[in-house]
Design an enzyme around this catalytic site. Structure first.
Site, short mmCIF file in Angstrom:
data_model
loop_
_atom_site.label_atom_id
_atom_site.label_comp_id
_atom_site.label_asym_id
_atom_site.label_seq_id
_atom_site.Cartn_x
_atom_site.Cartn_y
_atom_site.Cartn_z
N TYR A 101 0.92 -1.27 -0.19
CA TYR A 101 -0.08 -0.04 -0.12
C TYR A 101 0.96 1.16 0.05
CZ TYR A 101 -3.17 3.78 1.93
OH TYR A 101 -3.54 4.81 1.92
N GLU A 190 -3.87 7.37 -3.77
CA GLU A 190 -3.53 6.13 -3.11
C GLU A 190 -3.64 4.90 -3.92
OE1 GLU A 190 -6.01 4.79 0.71
OE2 GLU A 190 -6.83 3.70 -0.88
#
Ligand code: GDP
Ligand code: MN
Length: 380
Positions: A101, A190
């Site tokens: 991530y 993101e």
């Protein structure tokens, strides 16, 4: 403004961040054609402005073009957290060895962009932050210094990524993501998951991208990406009418003159045990047309059960606003109960005008709390 995954990926690709090749499709036929062009296995992905698509059945692998068509048929029309799927992104399927991530958000508290990186990708980042806070490497960028390689290295070591090949690729991706974040005036970029393939290639498999609305005038090509059809119908109407309006979840429609007062009105409705249906700011004025526009937007939301009109007479005097309200109510027919709290300059005169001419569904209350209580009671 939130972007769809495929739009975010376009911006990623433009910045040089590796993504999978894909095509947009709006019908099962188009999905089949897209899969044929790409060749081999593909992944068919719902394009909706909400997360958790995988869990909701909005992301499906397909072995070939015929399968892609079948998967597209399953996904199109799905309701994912209140968002109906009308667009699909069909991309070449990836083999996944690891899911990481990476994000950059604007941290308003620190007044700086914040990098976050963890090897615990693929799941909700809030969950990682709660359950394994040590696994999440966080670091602020200095907006004046910009991207610094030593910071990216610190982030990578902090996340415990020790493979040199991955380190090198992720360092480059962080640099490009930072440039992309700054150039587009983003509030959030993101990548979840940022995958590592069995061959050791690192790639962005998803994108979540939010651009600052106030900066859109500098990015006409991004402003054009807005999907007008997917916007909330009330917010769309409000934008057309120039009304400052935010849709909320509840039943009490709210109207105030001034942003601060409108926000306090939202709070006081909650204090009174109710749920605000919206935030709506009439601005400083109280002219009839402004009131008509705002009431049209509020009443177009069929969840609204009562309306709380909170006015403080300042530069705009209370009697003027009262006349504006009455003129507005003559121009339109509203069956819903309307509760009015009127205070400030010329409030007595305003209340007298309302009391004399008031239709039966209009309630005038002396204080903000009493008005909120009455509006909540009438909504239930
Ligand atoms: P989200 O659920 O809305 O966050 O959608 P994502 O794009 O992140 O996809 C959800 C999950 O689907 C990912 O975490 C992957 O595990 C899986 N997935 C997505 N694309 C592929 C792919 O190309 N190959 C494989 N094997 N899995 C994928
Ligand atoms: Mn994701």
């Amino acid at each position: 403004m939130d972007l769809y995954e495929y739009q975010g990926k376009q911006l990623f690709a433009h910045a040089g961040i590796p993504v999978s090749e894909g095509r947009l499709a709006t019908t099962p036929d188009e999905a089949r054609a897209a899969a044929e062009e790409l060749g081999g296995a593909v992944v068919v992905k719902a394009q909706v402005l909400t997360g958790g698509r995988g869990k909701a059945g909005g992301v499906k692998l397909a072995d070939d073009a015929a399968d892609a068509e079948a998967k597209a048929r399953e996904i199109l029309g799905l309701d994912i957290n209140g968002h109906v799927v009308r667009r699909l992104w069909v991309e070449r399927a990836s083999d996944i060895a690891k899911e990481y991530y990476l994000s950059i958000t604007f941290d308003r508290g620190a007044k700086k962009p914040l990098y976050m990186l963890t090897t615990e990708g693929g799941v909700e980042i809030e969950q990682v932050a709660e359950e394994q806070p040590d696994a999440l490497a966080r670091l602020h960028a200095d907006p004046l210094e910009g991207f610094q390689p030593y910071q990216a290295r610190r982030l990578i070591y902090g996340a415990g990524i020790d493979d040199p090949g991955e380190q090198k690729q992720i360092l480059a991706i962080i640099e490009k993501l930072y440039a992309c974040f700054v150039e587009t005036d983003a509030m959030l970029t993101e990548i979840n998951p940022l995958i590592v393939t069995p061959d050791g290639d690192v790639r962005a498999l998803d994108s979540k991208f939010t651009v600052d609305d106030s900066a859109l005038y500098r990015h006409p090509e991004i402003a054009e990406m807005r999907d007008v059809a997917a916007a909330d119908p009330q917010e769309q109407l409000a934008r057309e009418k120039g009304v400052t309006y935010v849709k909320l979840e509840g039943e009490v429609g709210i109207l105030g003159n001034g942003a601060g007062l409108s926000m306090s009105t939202v709070d006081v409705v909650v204090v009174a045990g109710g749920r605000p249906a919206n935030f709506c700011d009439l601005g400083g004025g109280g002219d009839a047309q402004g009131v008509v526009d705002a009431l049209e937007v509020i009443t177009s939301d069929d969840q609204v059960r009562s309306i709380f009109f909170n006015i403080f007479g300042g530069i705009t005097r209370g009697d003027e606003v009262a006349r504006g309200i009455l003129a507005a109510l003559e121009q339109m027919s509203i069956e819903l109960p309307i509760v009015i709290r009127l205070d400030g300059t010329n409030a007595d005169e305003g209340r007298r005008i309302l009391a004399e001419a008031a239709p039966p569904n209009l309630y005038v209350e002396p204080t903000m709390l009493e008005a909120a209580q009455r509006a909540v009671e009438l909504a239930s």
